[in-house]
Structures are given as C-alpha cells and as structure tokens.
Design a protein around this motif. Structure first.
Motif, PDB file in Angstrom:
ATOM      1  N   LEU A   5     -40.778 -37.098 -46.448  1.00  0.00           N
ATOM      2  CA  LEU A   5     -40.110 -35.857 -46.832  1.00  0.00           C
ATOM      3  C   LEU A   5     -40.277 -34.810 -45.739  1.00  0.00           C
ATOM      4  N   ARG A   6     -39.242 -34.019 -45.532  1.00  0.00           N
ATOM      5  CA  ARG A   6     -39.238 -32.929 -44.554  1.00  0.00           C
ATOM      6  C   ARG A   6     -38.930 -31.621 -45.282  1.00  0.00           C
ATOM      7  N   LEU A   7     -39.646 -30.572 -44.940  1.00  0.00           N
ATOM      8  CA  LEU A   7     -39.462 -29.264 -45.583  1.00  0.00           C
ATOM      9  C   LEU A   7     -38.848 -28.277 -44.594  1.00  0.00           C
ATOM     10  N   ILE A   8     -37.708 -27.712 -44.972  1.00  0.00           N
ATOM     11  CA  ILE A   8     -36.980 -26.765 -44.118  1.00  0.00           C
ATOM     12  C   ILE A   8     -36.978 -25.418 -44.823  1.00  0.00           C
ATOM     13  N   LEU A   9     -37.753 -24.481 -44.294  1.00  0.00           N
ATOM     14  CA  LEU A   9     -37.900 -23.162 -44.903  1.00  0.00           C
ATOM     15  C   LEU A   9     -37.059 -22.128 -44.151  1.00  0.00           C
ATOM     16  N   PHE A  10     -36.339 -21.321 -44.910  1.00  0.00           N
ATOM     17  CA  PHE A  10     -35.503 -20.271 -44.347  1.00  0.00           C
ATOM     18  C   PHE A  10     -36.003 -18.898 -44.781  1.00  0.00           C
ATOM     19  N   ASP A  11     -36.025 -17.975 -43.842  1.00  0.00           N
ATOM     20  CA  ASP A  11     -36.028 -16.565 -44.195  1.00  0.00           C
ATOM     21  C   ASP A  11     -34.655 -16.263 -44.803  1.00  0.00           C
ATOM     22  N   ALA A 106     -27.747 -32.616 -48.361  1.00  0.00           N
ATOM     23  CA  ALA A 106     -27.230 -33.960 -48.600  1.00  0.00           C
ATOM     24  C   ALA A 106     -28.123 -35.045 -48.000  1.00  0.00           C
ATOM     25  N   VAL A 107     -29.090 -34.650 -47.166  1.00  0.00           N
ATOM     26  CA  VAL A 107     -30.010 -35.616 -46.564  1.00  0.00           C
ATOM     27  C   VAL A 107     -31.146 -35.866 -47.561  1.00  0.00           C
ATOM     28  N   PRO A 108     -31.334 -37.090 -48.030  1.00  0.00           N
ATOM     29  CA  PRO A 108     -32.274 -37.347 -49.128  1.00  0.00           C
ATOM     30  C   PRO A 108     -33.709 -36.885 -48.863  1.00  0.00           C
ATOM     31  N   GLU A 109     -34.175 -37.016 -47.625  1.00  0.00           N
ATOM     32  CA  GLU A 109     -35.575 -36.668 -47.353  1.00  0.00           C
ATOM     33  C   GLU A 109     -35.774 -35.189 -47.021  1.00  0.00           C
ATOM     34  N   TYR A 110     -34.709 -34.409 -46.967  1.00  0.00           N
ATOM     35  CA  TYR A 110     -34.832 -32.994 -46.647  1.00  0.00           C
ATOM     36  C   TYR A 110     -34.991 -32.168 -47.923  1.00  0.00           C
ATOM     37  N   LEU A 111     -36.016 -31.337 -47.951  1.00  0.00           N
ATOM     38  CA  LEU A 111     -36.234 -30.371 -49.024  1.00  0.00           C
ATOM     39  C   LEU A 111     -36.017 -28.977 -48.446  1.00  0.00           C
ATOM     40  N   VAL A 168     -40.579 -27.004 -41.013  1.00  0.00           N
ATOM     41  CA  VAL A 168     -40.096 -26.009 -40.051  1.00  0.00           C
ATOM     42  C   VAL A 168     -39.868 -24.688 -40.780  1.00  0.00           C
ATOM     43  N   MET A 169     -40.054 -23.605 -40.049  1.00  0.00           N
ATOM     44  CA  MET A 169     -39.763 -22.259 -40.540  1.00  0.00           C
ATOM     45  C   MET A 169     -38.682 -21.659 -39.660  1.00  0.00           C
ATOM     46  N   ILE A 170     -37.585 -21.212 -40.291  1.00  0.00           N
ATOM     47  CA  ILE A 170     -36.426 -20.683 -39.563  1.00  0.00           C
ATOM     48  C   ILE A 170     -36.281 -19.202 -39.897  1.00  0.00           C
ATOM     49  N   GLY A 171     -36.233 -18.346 -38.867  1.00  0.00           N
ATOM     50  CA  GLY A 171     -36.121 -16.925 -39.138  1.00  0.00           C
ATOM     51  C   GLY A 171     -35.591 -16.134 -37.957  1.00  0.00           C
ATOM     52  N   ASP A 172     -35.407 -14.841 -38.196  1.00  0.00           N
ATOM     53  CA  ASP A 172     -34.804 -13.971 -37.188  1.00  0.00           C
ATOM     54  C   ASP A 172     -35.732 -12.872 -36.696  1.00  0.00           C
ATOM     55  N   THR A 173     -36.923 -12.740 -37.293  1.00  0.00           N
ATOM     56  CA  THR A 173     -37.832 -11.672 -36.887  1.00  0.00           C
ATOM     57  C   THR A 173     -39.160 -12.246 -36.416  1.00  0.00           C
ATOM     58  N   GLU A 211     -25.895 -26.132 -34.888  1.00  0.00           N
ATOM     59  CA  GLU A 211     -26.901 -26.755 -34.038  1.00  0.00           C
ATOM     60  C   GLU A 211     -28.139 -27.187 -34.819  1.00  0.00           C
ATOM     61  N   LEU A 212     -28.259 -26.754 -36.068  1.00  0.00           N
ATOM     62  CA  LEU A 212     -29.518 -26.945 -36.782  1.00  0.00           C
ATOM     63  C   LEU A 212     -29.805 -28.411 -37.115  1.00  0.00           C
ATOM     64  N   ARG A 213     -28.853 -29.100 -37.726  1.00  0.00           N
ATOM     65  CA  ARG A 213     -29.141 -30.486 -38.120  1.00  0.00           C
ATOM     66  C   ARG A 213     -29.442 -31.367 -36.916  1.00  0.00           C
ATOM     67  N   PRO A 214     -28.651 -31.299 -35.823  1.00  0.00           N
ATOM     68  CA  PRO A 214     -29.018 -32.108 -34.649  1.00  0.00           C
ATOM     69  C   PRO A 214     -30.406 -31.760 -34.105  1.00  0.00           C
ATOM     70  N   LEU A 215     -30.779 -30.478 -34.128  1.00  0.00           N
ATOM     71  CA  LEU A 215     -32.097 -30.095 -33.645  1.00  0.00           C
ATOM     72  C   LEU A 215     -33.188 -30.698 -34.523  1.00  0.00           C
ATOM     73  N   LEU A 216     -33.015 -30.630 -35.831  1.00  0.00           N
ATOM     74  CA  LEU A 216     -34.019 -31.196 -36.740  1.00  0.00           C
ATOM     75  C   LEU A 216     -34.152 -32.695 -36.531  1.00  0.00           C
ATOM     76  N   ALA A 217     -33.048 -33.369 -36.311  1.00  0.00           N
ATOM     77  CA  ALA A 217     -33.096 -34.802 -36.041  1.00  0.00           C
ATOM     78  C   ALA A 217     -33.877 -35.096 -34.755  1.00  0.00           C
ATOM     79  N   GLU A 218     -33.710 -34.221 -33.776  1.00  0.00           N
ATOM     80  CA  GLU A 218     -34.456 -34.384 -32.508  1.00  0.00           C
ATOM     81  C   GLU A 218     -35.941 -34.119 -32.713  1.00  0.00           C
TER      82      GLU A 218
END
Length: 222
Positions: A5-11, A106-111, A168-173, A211-218
């Motif tokens: 499982l992968r966790l993608i957190l957004f501000d 839609a990616v099963p292992e992404y939360l 991963v943590m994604i944010g602007d500040t 660009e986000l999904r390709p970056l996460l895959a990398e």
C-alpha cells in the motif's frame, strides 16, 4: 505477491483548492471587525497552512489573547458564511486536480488522504462541495498541533498502516514540506500555491497535476 500500500497525502488550500480569495476576504473582515488594520495580501498568504490561532498570532503579534481569539472567531464566521453562499465556487479546485485524484484513486494500492490546516467542518464542507469522497484519511487542525509538526502525517500513516517509505506529502507551502520532512516521508512541492515552490526544499517538484502519477511510479519503482 500483491503490491504494498502507498499513502498519498495532500495539503488542501493552495494545493488542491484555490482558496486565496476566500482566505484574504475572510481575513479582511476579521481584522475590520476587530478595528485593526488589514494585513497585506502577501502577509496573509504567507501564513496559509498554519492552524488558525497560530496564523492570527503571526499576523497580529502585538495583540493580546482576547483580541487574537476575536480575530479567530471573526475569520471562522466570515469564511463559513461566504462558503455557504458560494458553494463549490467558494474554493475552486485547481486545473487537473479532480482528474489527478480520480486517476490515483483508481490504482488499487494507492490510498489518498489530506493533511490540512483547515478545520474538520471546513474540510468536510469542501469535500462535499466538490464530491471528493476519495480520501480514506482526513487529518485536520482540530485534532493536531499546527504544521509543521509531523502529527498529521504520523497519524495518517498509523491510521492506514503505511510505512514512511511508502508515503508522500504534497503541498505548496514550507509548512507542508517541513511537516513531511519531520515525519520522514518523501515530499513533493507544487508551484501554483502560496509560497515560491523553488524555496521549499522539497524532494520533488511537479509543474502540473499530470506529472504526479508518473513521478509516483518513478519514486516507488523499486
């Protein structure tokens, strides 16, 4: 063997939703209501991401606790009334945000989750307004110390059972990025928000949601 499982957190504010008009408007009404000079727009945007009491202390450092409390309540009241009047138009999503969330969900292992300085009521209202029911963990200012304390990220990982290396943590500040780094997770900055992205010291920078999904895959290719 199944993928981990992968966790993608957004501000939220400045990352998923363009809330600057809503924030500066509510802040102006709060300071007007307290008969205080309204801070410059740049100063207001510089504190986006902090929990509201700490943000007000930054903007009104010479005021006593009672005045800061009045500013906080004035802001909450103004913001809520404007949100109720404007609905989804109050804090529109940035271009590509909805599509990126759907693609990742839609990616099963992404939360997917949020870690935001917004209140519980505020983030639930925004999610409802935009139909964003994809977040399995929602960490808000009501239950945590203000960013950049790592509490929100640590709680999200504990709630989902995902390790640091898979988060991963994604944010602007800088508060978002410092929070992610304090929690020991990978950080990704976006440039369309409220702090200059190149100054944040994030591990990665995307220029567009595409660009986000390709970056996460990398990042997770190993």
């Amino acid at each position: 063997m199944s993928s981990p499982l992968r966790l993608i957190l957004f501000d939220v504010d400045g990352t998923l939703a363009d809330s600057q008009g809503a924030i500066t408007g509510a802040m102006a009404e709060a300071f007007d209501g307290a008969a205080l000079p309204v801070p410059p727009r740049e100063a207001i945007l510089s504190i986006v991401g902090l929990s509201l009491p700490l943000a007000m202390q930054e903007l009104a450092p010479d005021q006593d606790a009672a005045t800061v409390d009045a500013l906080v309540e004035g802001y909450k009241s103004s913001y809520m009334l404007a949100r109720e009047a404007a609905g989804a138009g109050h804090s529109p999503l940035y271009p590509g945000a909805r599509e990126a969330l759907a693609e990742l969900n839609a990616v099963p292992e992404y939360l997917l989750g949020v870690a935001t300085g917004k209140s519980q009521r505020g983030v639930e209202a925004l999610i409802a307004a935009h139909g964003l029911e994809c977040f399995v963990t929602r960490q808000v200012a009501d239950h945590h110390p203000s960013k950049p304390h790592p509490s929100m990220v640590l709680a999200a990982m504990a709630e989902t059972g995902v390790e640091r290396g898979s988060t991963v943590m994604i944010g602007d500040t800088r508060f978002d990025i410092e929070m992610g780094k304090a929690a020991g997770v990978t950080t990704i900055a976006v440039p369309w928000g409220y702090h200059p992205a190149e100054t944040l010291g994030a591990d990665y920078l995307i220029r567009d949601f595409a660009e986000l999904r390709p970056l996460l895959a990398e990042i997770w290719k190993a």
